[in-house]
Design a protein around this motif. Structure first.
Motif, PDB file in Angstrom:
ATOM      1  N   PHE A 182      -5.440   6.860  16.662  1.00 47.74           N
ATOM      2  CA  PHE A 182      -4.245   7.613  16.310  1.00 47.74           C
ATOM      3  C   PHE A 182      -4.515   9.092  16.555  1.00 47.74           C
ATOM      4  N   PHE A 183      -3.484   9.786  17.041  1.00 45.10           N
ATOM      5  CA  PHE A 183      -3.532  11.238  17.159  1.00 45.10           C
ATOM      6  C   PHE A 183      -2.290  11.785  16.456  1.00 45.10           C
ATOM      7  N   VAL A 184      -2.529  12.627  15.457  1.00 47.17           N
ATOM      8  CA  VAL A 184      -1.442  13.135  14.620  1.00 47.17           C
ATOM      9  C   VAL A 184      -1.569  14.651  14.518  1.00 47.17           C
ATOM     10  N   SER A 185      -0.439  15.346  14.605  1.00 47.92           N
ATOM     11  CA  SER A 185      -0.488  16.805  14.466  1.00 47.92           C
ATOM     12  C   SER A 185       0.782  17.316  13.800  1.00 47.92           C
ATOM     13  N   ALA A 186       0.664  18.507  13.216  1.00 47.68           N
ATOM     14  CA  ALA A 186       1.845  19.195  12.686  1.00 47.68           C
ATOM     15  C   ALA A 186       2.669  19.699  13.867  1.00 47.68           C
ATOM     16  N   LYS A 187       3.943  19.963  13.616  1.00 49.95           N
ATOM     17  CA  LYS A 187       4.803  20.425  14.694  1.00 49.95           C
ATOM     18  C   LYS A 187       4.686  21.920  14.941  1.00 49.95           C
ATOM     19  N   SER A 188       4.100  22.642  13.990  1.00 48.49           N
ATOM     20  CA  SER A 188       3.923  24.091  14.150  1.00 48.49           C
ATOM     21  C   SER A 188       2.571  24.490  13.574  1.00 48.49           C
ATOM     22  N   GLY A 194       0.855  -1.177   0.000  1.00 47.58           N
ATOM     23  CA  GLY A 194       0.000   0.000   0.000  1.00 47.58           C
ATOM     24  C   GLY A 194       0.892   1.228   0.000  1.00 47.58           C
ATOM     25  N   ALA A 195       0.672   2.148  -0.934  1.00 49.22           N
ATOM     26  CA  ALA A 195       1.510   3.343  -1.058  1.00 49.22           C
ATOM     27  C   ALA A 195       0.793   4.543  -0.446  1.00 49.22           C
ATOM     28  N   ILE A 196       1.467   5.210   0.476  1.00 45.28           N
ATOM     29  CA  ILE A 196       0.894   6.356   1.190  1.00 45.28           C
ATOM     30  C   ILE A 196       1.895   7.499   1.140  1.00 45.28           C
ATOM     31  N   GLU A 197       1.402   8.709   0.901  1.00 45.11           N
ATOM     32  CA  GLU A 197       2.263   9.883   0.881  1.00 45.11           C
ATOM     33  C   GLU A 197       1.899  10.815   2.029  1.00 45.11           C
ATOM     34  N   VAL A 198       2.919  11.246   2.750  1.00 44.25           N
ATOM     35  CA  VAL A 198       2.746  12.201   3.845  1.00 44.25           C
ATOM     36  C   VAL A 198       3.423  13.505   3.424  1.00 44.25           C
ATOM     37  N   THR A 199       2.634  14.561   3.326  1.00 42.88           N
ATOM     38  CA  THR A 199       3.169  15.860   2.919  1.00 42.88           C
ATOM     39  C   THR A 199       3.105  16.812   4.102  1.00 42.88           C
ATOM     40  N   VAL A 200       4.264  17.338   4.485  1.00 43.20           N
ATOM     41  CA  VAL A 200       4.365  18.260   5.624  1.00 43.20           C
ATOM     42  C   VAL A 200       5.099  19.510   5.158  1.00 43.20           C
ATOM     43  N   GLY A 201       4.408  20.640   5.209  1.00 46.39           N
ATOM     44  CA  GLY A 201       5.043  21.893   4.809  1.00 46.39           C
ATOM     45  C   GLY A 201       5.602  21.860   3.406  1.00 46.39           C
ATOM     46  N   GLY A 217       8.086  13.915   9.795  1.00 44.21           N
ATOM     47  CA  GLY A 217       8.032  15.278  10.327  1.00 44.21           C
ATOM     48  C   GLY A 217       6.774  15.628  11.083  1.00 44.21           C
ATOM     49  N   LEU A 218       6.038  14.615  11.569  1.00 48.91           N
ATOM     50  CA  LEU A 218       4.799  14.871  12.307  1.00 48.91           C
ATOM     51  C   LEU A 218       4.935  14.439  13.758  1.00 48.91           C
TER      52      LEU A 218
END
Length: 728
Positions: free
Chosen positions: A194-200, A150-157, A182-183
């Motif tokens: 699950f709990f996920v958040s950006a760092k800023s 399974g291919a998943i992309e995580v985009t951060v900033g 980077g999360l």
């Protein structure tokens, strides 16, 4: 040490006699010990006082000598629940209007509640069983054929990280992958989410977690993180896959990529072969050909006299030749065996001395090369390019063009077309799910995402944006905590901080008064005449409270009438009494309503402390008119000029008093700390010498009495002998 006899023969208490003799001599030691203790008390008193001096020098006095310290502003807001303000350097007196349109938010994803489908052995999960960090995705219902991901992309900033998962991936693995991307990520076993958040905070720092194939979407579904239902941007991503299939661009691009990869790989293999074959000598070539002929390979190693590269070729009856690229699988195996046999034969010749080591190495490299080619064939097959297949054989993946270069066959192109079509079908399946009509409960089960947003304010009609809820504008730091209501504005007023200047001056006098009162207390202390530091023997005869009272009496008076103390405190008092010229006029502290109390109303040792008229914290002068605060408000320049000059004068004079003297005092020290420490060390040496002399004196008397006892013993023995002879 001489033997000590205690009056056995004489009957005298020699121990007491000697101790009395020693006690008379012990006075010098006791006097030196007490003098050293007294010096130690003095050192401690000065260390404590010096700390207070430096506190005044380094803090308020150092601060007040600069005009910039008096440039103070304060800002007030009409609604502190909306904004708080820090007034910094450069802030201007002003009245401003603020509207808070939006608060900054941090991108946050709350996953749906996970459901355990099976246990680790694949059996239905027991009732009440929960998901842990070690749970595999297969236990959550994610099952795909072996070898697929399974291919998943995580985009951060704006930065994208690709994550691949399969049925054996664990919850813990996925959390680690999100963190690496980077999360901030965590799986809460208590809430099974699950709990996920950006760092800023801010839109620029927001994130997304999306699948790029159907299996990836199914993985997110099992993890309860497929939150994009109804998300038009996400749907468009999958629609682009379908459009790429429909207009043929995806197929064309992928064929080109495969063809380029094949051409580069083909070139790499040929270059590898060329380098090895050119390293063979004539003897090695002959041996290889002999083995090829014996094996019936049909190929021979030919060296072109024109200088072209040597190559393995197959000669046909019509005189044409074909190179190794057209060999069949069976021919490959025969060639490989023949090459290995040639290597063994060449190695034997090398051992017999009939083949050089270079030829032996070249033959070995050739054999290894062909082994690598066979491995490469398998690698190419794995990417649907059958490198050694004949262009006419069934399932062949490569054919040679007129220039002898490889190109993809129709079979491979068809497989690529099938691959692209499957991706389009999978994309359509995902779109169908994303656009399906779901209840709110079903959507919540797939997770809820809060997007990162920027804070937006309007200050004096100008819009500002920030990733955080903090704005720095023209010397003011605004921290917003709530949005304003419609038609509401917050008034921000910045003005001179008269209270701040007043408090700075007040704090200076508080520190000064504490120091000068302590100096006067120490200098004017009652005499401790008759009190000396106690020896251990003296302490044994006293109670603890009596010892403490005795020692405090000495310590409290240790700096009484100390000349260094008197000189230093006198310098400070003189500076405070002297005037300062401001705009051609001599001014004194009294001009600002700052004075000492009269002699009779001031407490003992507080007659040199200064009091500010109107100070609400000073019971002596709180009822007087507040002259200082009035002048700060009406004539701040005069106040600043006077107190900066006064502070500089005192600061510079204190520096002169504390700059240190060679052999006497260290820098930033009021008293002669080096001289005192030297005297203390001298006492230590002197005490050791006196104690040694005392011990020698004691030993001398023990030796004398021992001699006396010995003599008496001899006399008694002689008397006994005479008596015995006389028949007595």
């Amino acid at each position: 040490m001489p033997m000590r006899l205690s009056g056995l023969m004489s009957g005298m208490d020699t121990e007491s006699i000697i101790q009395q003799l020693v006690e008379a001599k012990k006075t010098k030691v006791t006097k030196a010990v007490k003098a050293q203790k007294s010096l130690k008390y003095k050192q401690d008193a000065w260390k404590s006082l010096n700390t207070q001096v430096l506190n005044l020098y380094n803090k308020s006095l150092n601060n007040m000598r600069f005009q910039s310290s008096f440039i103070k502003k304060t800002t007030k807001v009409s609604n502190s629940s909306v904004v708080s303000v820090i007034t910094g350097d450069g802030a201007m007196n002003s009245v401003q209007s603020l509207k808070v349109n939006n608060l900054a938010k941090t991108g946050y994803l709350t996953g749906g509640e996970l459901k355990l489908k099976t246990d680790a052995d694949g059996n239905p999960a027991a009732e009440g069983a929960t998901v842990t960090s070690k749970t595999k995705l297969s236990q959550l219902g994610f099952n795909i054929p072996d070898g697929e991901n399974g291919a998943i992309e995580v985009t951060v900033g704006g930065e994208t990280t690709r994550i691949t998962v399969d049925g054996n991936s664990t919850v813990e693995n996925f959390v680690s992958a999100l963190r690496s991307a980077g999360l901030n990520a965590n799986f809460d076993e208590t809430n099974q989410r699950f709990f996920v958040s950006a760092k800023s905070s801010g839109s620029k720092n927001d994130f997304s977690i999306t699948a790029t194939n159907k299996a990836g979407f199914e993985a997110l579904e099992s993890l309860r993180l497929s939150y994009g239902y109804g998300d038009t941007n996400l749907i468009k991503q999958y629609q682009d896959i379908i459009d790429g299939y429909n207009n043929g661009t995806t197929f064309q691009n992928r064929v080109k990529d495969r063809q380029d990869s094949l051409t580069n790989y083909w070139t790499s293999l040929k270059n590898n072969r060329t380098g090895i074959l050119q390293g063979l000598s004539e003897d090695a070539v002959n041996e290889i050909n002999s083995q090829l002929t014996s094996a019936g390979a049909g190929f021979s190693l030919e060296i072109d006299e024109s200088g072209d590269e040597p190559k393995l070729v197959k000669k046909y009856s019509d005189g044409t030749m074909a190179d190794l690229a057209n060999a069949t699988d069976a021919e490959w195996e025969t060639i490989d065996n023949a090459i290995n046999a040639a290597h063994d034969a060449l190695e034997a010749k090398s051992e017999n001395g009939t083949l050089s080591d270079e030829d032996k190495k070249a033959a070995l490299d050739l054999a290894n090369s062909f082994n690598r080619w066979i491995t490469n064939q398998k690698e190419l097959t794995a990417v649907e390019v059958n490198f050694v297949g004949s262009s006419t054989s069934a399932g062949g993946g490569v054919q040679l063009d007129t220039n002898g270069k490889p190109k993809l066959t129709s079979n491979v192109e068809q497989s690529i077309a099938d691959e692209v079509k499957k991706e389009a079908d999978d994309a359509q399946a995902v779109i169908n799910k994303l656009t399906a009509t779901l209840t709110d409960e079903q959507k919540n089960a797939m997770g809820q995402k809060t997007s990162g947003e920027d804070a937006r304010i309007t200050l004096n009609g100008v819009d500002y944006t920030s990733e955080k809820n903090t704005f720095v504008v023209n010397g003011l730091t605004l921290t917003v905590s709530a949005t304003t209501k419609e038609n509401e504005e917050v008034t921000i007023t910045t003005e001179d901080d008269t209270d701040g200047i007043y408090d700075m001056i007040k704090n200076f006098f508080k520190e000064y008064n504490t120091l000068i009162n302590q100096m006067d207390k120490l200098y004017n202390a009652d005499s401790a005449k008759g009190y000396e530091p106690l020896t251990d023997e003296e302490k044994d005869a006293m109670s603890d409270s009596a010892i403490e009272e005795w020692e405090n009496k000495i310590k409290d008076s240790i700096l009484r009438k100390d000349s260094t103390l008197g000189t230093f405190s006198g310098v400070l008092k003189q500076i405070m009494m002297e005037g300062v010229e401001v705009n051609g006029k001599m001014m004194y502290l009294s001009n600002f309503g700052i004075n000492t109390l009269n002699y009779f109303s001031a407490a003992d040792n507080e007659r040199n402390a200064y009091h500010i008229d109107g100070d609400p914290d000073d019971s002596e002068t709180s009822g007087n008119a507040d002259k200082l605060k009035t002048m700060i408000a009406n004539d701040p320049d005069t106040v600043v000029s006077f107190f900066t000059q006064l502070s500089k004068k005192m600061y510079n004079e204190m520096f002169e008093q504390m700059k240190g003297r060679e052999g006497y005092s260290s820098a930033m020290t009021v008293y002669d700390d080096k001289k005192m420490q030297s005297d203390y060390d001298d006492y230590t040496t002197k005490i050791k010498e006196l104690e040694k002399k005392l011990a020698d004196y004691e030993d001398k008397w023990y030796a004398k009495f021992a001699a006396m006892e010995t003599a008496l013993a001899k006399m008694q023995n002689n008397a006994s002998a005479v008596t015995s002879l006389l028949g007595g």
